[in-house]
Design a protein around this motif. Sequence first.
Motif, short mmCIF file in Angstrom:
data_model
loop_
_atom_site.label_atom_id
_atom_site.label_comp_id
_atom_site.label_asym_id
_atom_site.label_seq_id
_atom_site.Cartn_x
_atom_site.Cartn_y
_atom_site.Cartn_z
N ASP A 130 -13.89 -9.03 -2.34
CA ASP A 130 -14.19 -7.89 -1.50
C ASP A 130 -13.03 -6.90 -1.46
O ASP A 130 -13.23 -5.70 -1.25
CB ASP A 130 -14.51 -8.37 -0.08
N PHE A 131 -11.81 -7.39 -1.70
CA PHE A 131 -10.64 -6.51 -1.73
C PHE A 131 -10.82 -5.40 -2.77
O PHE A 131 -10.49 -4.24 -2.52
CB PHE A 131 -9.38 -7.32 -2.05
N GLY A 132 -11.34 -5.74 -3.94
CA GLY A 132 -11.58 -4.74 -4.97
C GLY A 132 -12.51 -3.64 -4.49
O GLY A 132 -12.30 -2.46 -4.78
N HIS A 133 -13.54 -4.01 -3.74
CA HIS A 133 -14.48 -3.02 -3.21
C HIS A 133 -13.79 -2.11 -2.19
O HIS A 133 -14.05 -0.90 -2.14
CB HIS A 133 -15.67 -3.72 -2.56
N ARG A 134 -12.91 -2.68 -1.38
CA ARG A 134 -12.23 -1.88 -0.36
C ARG A 134 -11.25 -0.90 -1.00
O ARG A 134 -11.11 0.24 -0.54
CB ARG A 134 -11.50 -2.80 0.62
N LEU A 193 -1.64 -8.11 -5.98
CA LEU A 193 -0.63 -7.05 -6.03
C LEU A 193 -0.08 -6.86 -7.44
O LEU A 193 0.09 -5.72 -7.89
CB LEU A 193 0.52 -7.38 -5.07
N THR A 194 0.24 -7.95 -8.12
CA THR A 194 0.78 -7.81 -9.47
C THR A 194 -0.26 -7.24 -10.42
O THR A 194 0.08 -6.45 -11.31
CB THR A 194 1.29 -9.17 -10.00
N HIS A 195 -1.52 -7.60 -10.24
CA HIS A 195 -2.58 -7.02 -11.07
C HIS A 195 -2.69 -5.52 -10.83
O HIS A 195 -2.79 -4.73 -11.78
CB HIS A 195 -3.91 -7.70 -10.77
N LEU A 196 -2.62 -5.12 -9.57
CA LEU A 196 -2.69 -3.70 -9.23
C LEU A 196 -1.50 -2.95 -9.80
O LEU A 196 -1.64 -1.85 -10.36
CB LEU A 196 -2.75 -3.55 -7.71
N ALA A 197 -0.31 -3.54 -9.71
CA ALA A 197 0.90 -2.88 -10.19
C ALA A 197 0.95 -2.80 -11.71
O ALA A 197 1.35 -1.77 -12.28
CB ALA A 197 2.14 -3.61 -9.67
N THR A 200 11.20 -17.29 3.60
CA THR A 200 11.46 -15.90 3.26
C THR A 200 10.27 -15.34 2.48
O THR A 200 9.82 -15.95 1.51
CB THR A 200 12.74 -15.76 2.43
N ASP A 201 9.81 -14.19 2.92
CA ASP A 201 8.66 -13.52 2.29
C ASP A 201 9.20 -12.46 1.32
O ASP A 201 9.75 -11.45 1.76
CB ASP A 201 7.80 -12.88 3.36
N VAL A 202 9.04 -12.70 0.03
CA VAL A 202 9.54 -11.79 -0.99
C VAL A 202 8.37 -11.14 -1.71
O VAL A 202 7.43 -11.82 -2.12
CB VAL A 202 10.43 -12.55 -2.01
N SER A 203 8.44 -9.83 -1.88
CA SER A 203 7.36 -9.12 -2.57
C SER A 203 7.22 -9.63 -4.00
O SER A 203 8.21 -9.78 -4.71
CB SER A 203 7.66 -7.62 -2.59
N PRO A 204 5.99 -9.91 -4.45
CA PRO A 204 5.78 -10.33 -5.84
C PRO A 204 5.95 -9.18 -6.83
O PRO A 204 6.06 -9.41 -8.03
CB PRO A 204 4.35 -10.86 -5.84
N VAL A 205 5.96 -7.96 -6.34
CA VAL A 205 6.13 -6.78 -7.18
C VAL A 205 7.60 -6.35 -7.15
O VAL A 205 8.22 -6.34 -6.08
CB VAL A 205 5.22 -5.62 -6.71
N ALA A 206 8.13 -6.00 -8.29
CA ALA A 206 9.55 -5.64 -8.38
C ALA A 206 9.81 -4.30 -7.70
O ALA A 206 9.40 -3.25 -8.19
CB ALA A 206 9.98 -5.59 -9.84
N VAL A 207 10.46 -4.35 -6.56
CA VAL A 207 10.90 -3.16 -5.82
C VAL A 207 12.29 -3.46 -5.28
O VAL A 207 12.72 -4.61 -5.23
CB VAL A 207 9.95 -2.81 -4.65
N ARG A 208 12.99 -2.41 -4.85
CA ARG A 208 14.24 -2.64 -4.16
C ARG A 208 13.95 -3.22 -2.77
O ARG A 208 12.89 -2.95 -2.20
CB ARG A 208 15.03 -1.34 -4.01
N LEU A 237 3.14 -2.84 -2.23
CA LEU A 237 4.12 -3.74 -1.62
C LEU A 237 3.48 -4.93 -0.92
O LEU A 237 4.01 -6.04 -0.96
CB LEU A 237 4.97 -2.96 -0.61
N ALA A 238 2.35 -4.71 -0.26
CA ALA A 238 1.74 -5.78 0.53
C ALA A 238 0.27 -5.44 0.74
O ALA A 238 -0.15 -4.29 0.60
CB ALA A 238 2.44 -5.93 1.87
N LEU A 239 -0.50 -6.46 1.09
CA LEU A 239 -1.91 -6.24 1.41
C LEU A 239 -2.37 -7.33 2.36
O LEU A 239 -1.78 -8.41 2.46
CB LEU A 239 -2.78 -6.19 0.15
N ASP A 240 -3.43 -7.03 3.07
CA ASP A 240 -4.12 -7.99 3.93
C ASP A 240 -5.54 -7.49 4.07
O ASP A 240 -5.94 -6.50 3.44
CB ASP A 240 -3.42 -8.12 5.28
N ARG A 241 -6.33 -8.14 4.89
CA ARG A 241 -7.75 -7.79 4.99
C ARG A 241 -7.96 -6.38 5.54
O ARG A 241 -9.00 -5.78 5.32
CB ARG A 241 -8.49 -8.81 5.85
#
Length: 235
Positions: free
Chosen positions: A214-218, A149-153, A75-83, A181-185
């Motif tokens: 590189d994610f930070g640059h994007r 994601l948690t750093h961004l949130a 099960t893929d659960v978001s690391p950020v607290a959302v409904r 909620l999610a990220l990828d390349r």
Amino acid sequence: MSDAGAPEPTYAERALSLLDATSSLTVRALGEHHELDTPVSVHGSRLRLCAPLDSPLTGEAARSNDGLAVVVDVTDVSPVAVRDRVRSRLTLAGRLHLAHLTEDGLGVHLRIDVAHAVLATPYGTGALTAADLALAAPDPLARHEAALLTHLADDHADALHVLTRLLDQDLLARRPDVRPLALDRFGLVLRLDHPDGHRDVRLVFPQPARDADDFGHRVHDLITAAHQGLPAHRA
């Protein structure tokens, strides 16, 4: 501007990314459910994981000459607290084999040869063969996604506010709570949360991110576009 052709990972890449990042899963065998806290090493359609030496699953695998038929649930659960934090559910079917003892002698390495899999998301379901998985690879950001994601949130609410300038403004009319909620390349998904529902919007990077740095640059590219009022691909 909505871009239905915006690049994003395939179902096979998403499945392998989830396996590459997970630390727990359920193995179903002979009518029993076995919960394992273990990282997974992904090699196309072949998975490697560990189980305790005294686990019933280990014993069943040892008694099987041709591999134990198993079904694996992740099960893929978001690391950020959302409904509605469940982002996807992955089910794989295959055969489990004993490999060798762990270095401390307290566990055993297992190999699962996957025959087929199903990845179910809120946006659709993908049926995958072993060949699909063998030709794919995990997203390069998969193992870093939770931390990013948690750093961004937690630390960059101001950046999230700026990124909302890239959204159709009618999506913000009800002042939703905006969370990553999610990220990828290929991009970043924002969750727009209302009291009675939510909407997920994908912001596509101008070019794919190669790694976590590189994610930070994007993301900075997206913020620059938002400041300058430039168009952005959304899906």
